[in-house]
Design an enzyme around this catalytic site. Structure first.
Site, mmCIF file in Angstrom:
data_model
loop_
_atom_site.group_PDB
_atom_site.id
_atom_site.type_symbol
_atom_site.label_atom_id
_atom_site.label_comp_id
_atom_site.label_asym_id
_atom_site.label_seq_id
_atom_site.Cartn_x
_atom_site.Cartn_y
_atom_site.Cartn_z
ATOM 1 N N PRO A 109 4.281 -27.550 -31.847
ATOM 2 C CA PRO A 109 4.571 -27.290 -33.307
ATOM 3 C C PRO A 109 5.852 -26.254 -33.352
ATOM 4 O O PRO A 109 5.880 -25.477 -32.734
ATOM 5 C CB PRO A 109 3.151 -26.695 -33.743
ATOM 6 N N CYS A 110 6.483 -26.638 -34.515
ATOM 7 C CA CYS A 110 7.698 -25.684 -34.825
ATOM 8 C C CYS A 110 7.509 -24.940 -36.068
ATOM 9 O O CYS A 110 8.420 -24.171 -36.422
ATOM 10 C CB CYS A 110 8.953 -26.624 -35.025
ATOM 11 N N GLN A 111 6.181 -25.129 -36.521
ATOM 12 C CA GLN A 111 6.095 -24.395 -38.107
ATOM 13 C C GLN A 111 6.566 -22.898 -38.150
ATOM 14 O O GLN A 111 7.099 -22.345 -38.941
ATOM 15 C CB GLN A 111 4.790 -24.512 -38.696
#
EC number: 2.1.1.37
Length: 358
Positions: A109-111
């Protein structure tokens, strides 16, 4: 004359031996690649898997891992696999019970890293793992199973000054569990797709099989325009209402927050399928519109027919836009896999460079 015939005979014998060796090595390479076993983590709609299929790697999917049930269903439709293969929540995976695999893909995930997110990094101020910190769960699995290759992708911000220290720690951790890691920022538009999308890719090769020769693919000339991917028809719900026109302001277009009939689209986001906050617009005879699900997936390297299959199963254009915005450009992965899986031939557990065989 006798000397010439003798020399010619030796050359023919040598040529026959080389030809036989080449055929044997090619067969060994084919058998090696055919047996590739893959574990897909943070799977999304399976860009890594699509790339492997496109370059004709006959692989076996050991498991995939997707937390979001709707995305898991989309994955199963696109790749025609049973959802029973989905491991679900990565934090609950028992690495001791996993089947062996050769390649682990993990677009974590890049959030918490993205410029559009809160930028907490891999851990928050209290030391707790963020969503992007699920990277460590992937490392936990890799440490136990020690596959030959690991391949990860994330936003360019990961290698920025802000996260420099954390990124170095990531590389150090991969080194400690037995991998040499090569990394580079690649833009989709440099690999055949008219889509400006910068992402960092990490290729980790287990030290005992790494010959130190891996290099990321060279850029190629872009020969297509975004309009080459446009559909001839879009339903009325794709067209902007009066209140949506603010997203097409001169300011947004100038700052490249939005694009209009651009030859190269700006980076897709998870909002792309919405009228409320899209990024790339098309003007046609009927007016201004957002991209169709078919167009969005195609500009990420997926087949347009996948959008039709998902729509027929009840997925909305907004959902498909989110799937596409969260995914990875398939064409870039194809080029990386070609470098990773075709640069060497496995002979007696060693990797030989093709140009060094003869």
């Amino acid at each position: 004359m006798i000397v010439i015939q003798s020399t010619l005979g030796l050359l023919i014998k040598a040529y026959n031996k080389i030809s036989l060796l080449n055929k044997k090595l090619q067969r060994n390479e084919s058998e090696y690649l055919k047996g590739l076993r893959v574990l897909s983590l943070f799977s999304g709609i399976g860009a890594f898997e699509e790339a492997l299929k496109n370059i004709n790697i006959d692989f076996k999917l050991v498991n995939y891992c997707e937390f979001d049930s709707s995305v898991s269903k989309a994955y199963s439709i696109i790749h025609n696999v049973d959802e029973k293969l989905n491991l679900g929540d990565i934090t609950t995976i028992d690495e001791n019970k996993l089947d062996d695999f050769d390649l682990m893909t993990y677009g974590f995930p890049c959030q918490d890293i993205s410029a559009l997110g809160d930028q907490k990094g891999l851990m928050d101020e209290n030391g707790a793992l963020t969503r992007s910190g699920l990277f460590f769960e992937a490392v936990r699995i890799a440490k136990k199973k020690l596959p030959k290759y690991l391949l990860a992708e994330n936003v360019r911000m990961l290698v920025s000054k802000k996260f420099k220290t954390q990124f170095r720690e990531m590389l150090k951790l991969l080194d400690e569990i037995g991998y040499n890691t090569y990394w580079q920022v690649l833009n989709s538009k440099d690999y055949g797709v008219p889509h400006s999308r910068n992402r960092v890719f990490l290729v980790s090769i287990r030290k005992d099989i790494d010959d130190g020769q891996f290099k990321f693919p060279e850029k190629i000339q872009l020969s297509k325009k975004a309009s080459d991917f446009y559909d001839s028809f879009a339903s009325q719900d794709h067209y902007l209402r009066e209140k949506d026109m603010k997203y097409l302001s001169e300011f947004r277009l100038k700052k490249k927050y939005s694009s209009l009939n651009s030859d190269i689209i700006i980076c897709q986001t998870t909002k792309q399928g919405n009228l409320a906050n899209p990024q790339n617009f098309i003007r046609d005879k009927k007016g201004y519109r957002v991209m169709t699900s078919r167009e969005l997936l195609a500009l990420q390297g997926f087949k347009k027919k996948y959008a039709e299959a998902l729509l027929n199963e009840g997925f909305t254009k907004e959902q498909i836009g989110k799937f596409s915005g969260n995914s990875i450009t398939v064409d870039v992965l194809e080029r990386i896999f070609e470098k990773l899986l075709h640069t060497g031939i496995k002979v007696e557990n060693k990797i030989l460079k093709n140009e060094n065989i003869i």
